[in-house]
Design an enzyme around this catalytic site. Structure first.
Site, PDB file in Angstrom:
ATOM      1  N   LYS A   1       1.085  -1.441  -0.151  1.00  0.00           N
ATOM      2  CA  LYS A   1      -0.072  -0.245   0.138  1.00  0.00           C
ATOM      3  C   LYS A   1       0.642   1.202   0.134  1.00  0.00           C
ATOM      4  O   LYS A   1       1.344   1.271   0.678  1.00  0.00           O
ATOM      5  CB  LYS A   1      -0.946   0.070   1.180  1.00  0.00           C
ATOM      6  CG  LYS A   1      -2.055   1.201   1.206  1.00  0.00           C
ATOM      7  CD  LYS A   1      -2.798   1.217   2.257  1.00  0.00           C
ATOM      8  CE  LYS A   1      -3.241   2.506   2.901  1.00  0.00           C
ATOM      9  NZ  LYS A   1      -4.557   2.321   3.970  1.00  0.00           N
TER      10      LYS A   1
ATOM     11  N   LYS B   1      -2.443  -1.707  -3.937  1.00  0.00           N
ATOM     12  CA  LYS B   1      -3.314  -0.249  -4.076  1.00  0.00           C
ATOM     13  C   LYS B   1      -2.561   1.028  -4.218  1.00  0.00           C
ATOM     14  O   LYS B   1      -1.057   1.307  -3.066  1.00  0.00           O
ATOM     15  CB  LYS B   1      -3.520  -0.392  -2.085  1.00  0.00           C
ATOM     16  CG  LYS B   1      -4.743   0.541  -1.925  1.00  0.00           C
ATOM     17  CD  LYS B   1      -5.063   1.001  -0.739  1.00  0.00           C
ATOM     18  CE  LYS B   1      -6.129   1.949  -0.577  1.00  0.00           C
ATOM     19  NZ  LYS B   1      -6.804   2.244   1.107  1.00  0.00           N
TER      20      LYS B   1
END
Ligand code: PBG
Ligand code: ZN
Length: 326
Positions: free
Chosen positions: A195, A248
């Protein structure tokens, strides 16, 4: 294979040929719809930077979830907006917290719809960080127990899968141990493993009221410039017990999705985040791009890069189009 012996255009000539040689096919099975829960009744607050998305009270959230389920979308991802924030994010792991209540309501009405919960503290802390603050810093180890308690309370409420998005080191192991100790060994962990500290989360922070009140998330989320480090993060989470690993955002990190798909033998999820959604919606509104086509091309590219599943605010729109075509 040289021209004129080989002519790639031969197999592009008709729709039937194109269908036959198509390598990547987007299906409704690939889609996960994120939803935002607030307390109250009949609430449907539009999120300005995410047209078509709302902060939903549980009654309306169940309605939207039902619509998604009936379109064949296999799963939703729940985010909560609590009534009360404090320094330890206690509403995140409260038994009657907003996500806990939303999970119960959805599972009660739609037992076959998979409910995934986002596990983090940033919506619940008054400072907006994903962990607890000690000496002006997000303290890693002091946060782990709170995340594990949050995941456990989601699982107790009936969540089918928990998805930690905080980026604290060691949280997957802590959550896995806590779930196992409570006999919840069947609840998988979808880890937001790679992330990045991304400006593409802007609209989400408006939607979830989760912007950090000071500083930024650079001390815990990954530097957008790093790729090798993503492999290390993912490997670590797998060793700690992750069942699905996530990259992400998606579009600016297709190279990471591709590399991880090649190096890792677990299912890979990609999060087509709020800013990616907002840009397409804005471009469409300006009349500058064909939003529907750009949406489908974008989701196809994420799948082509190697994602097995895509968290996307386009899930419902896409499911409708795929249904029309079927
Ligand atoms: C919370 C969280 C964020 C997103 C998912 N979980 C925001 C953040 O890290 O600030 C972003 C999702 C999106 O932009 O669509 N940790
Ligand atoms: Zn967070």
């Amino acid at each position: 294979m040289l021209f004129p012996d080989y002519r790639p255009r031969r197999l592009r000539r008709t729709r039937a040929f194109r269908r036959m040689i198509r390598e990547t096919v987007l299906t409704v099975d690939d889609l996960i719809l994120p939803l935002f829960a607030v307390s109250g009744k009949s609430i449907k607050n539009p999120i300005p930077s995410m047209p078509g998305h709302y902060q939903l009270s549980i009654d309306n959230l169940v309605k939207t979830a039902k619509e998604a389920f009936e379109l064949g979308i296999p799963a939703v991802m729940l985010f909560g907006l609590p009534d009360r924030k404090d320094s330890l994010g206690t509403s995140a792991y409260a038994k009657d917290g907003i996500v806990q209540k939303a999970v119960k309501a959805v599972k009660n009405k739609l037992p076959d719809l998979m409910v995934i919960t986002d596990v983090c503290l940033c919506q619940y802390t008054d400072h907006g960080h994903c962990g607890v603050i000690e000496h002006q810093m997000v303290d890693n180890d002091a946060t782990l127990d709170l995340l594990a308690r949050t995941a456990l309370s989601h699982a107790h409420a009936g969540a089918d899968m928990v998805a930690p998005s905080d980026m604290m080191d060691g949280r997957v192991a802590e959550i896995r141990n806590t779930l196992d100790e409570n006999n919840l060994y069947n609840v998988p962990i979808m880890s937001y493993a790679a992330k990045y500290c991304s400006a593409y989360y802007g609209p989400f922070r408006q939607a979830a009221d989760s912007a950090p009140q000071f500083g930024d998330r650079r001390t815990y989320q990954m530097d957008p410039a790093n790729a090798v480090e993503a492999i290390r993060e993912v490997t670590m989470d797998i060793e700690e017990g992750a069942d699905i690993i996530m990259v992400k955002p998606a579009l600016p990190y297709l190279d990471i999705i591709c590399r991880i798909r090649q190096e890792i033998d677990l299912p890979v999820a990609a999060y087509n985040v709020s800013g990616e959604y907002a840009m397409i919606k804005a471009g469409e509104k300006m009349g500058w791009i064909d939003g529907r086509k750009v949406m489908l091309e974008t989701l196809t590219s994420i799948k082509r890069a190697g994602a097995d599943m895509i968290l996307t605010y386009f899930a419902v729109e896409t499911a409708r189009i795929l249904r029309e075509r079927a």
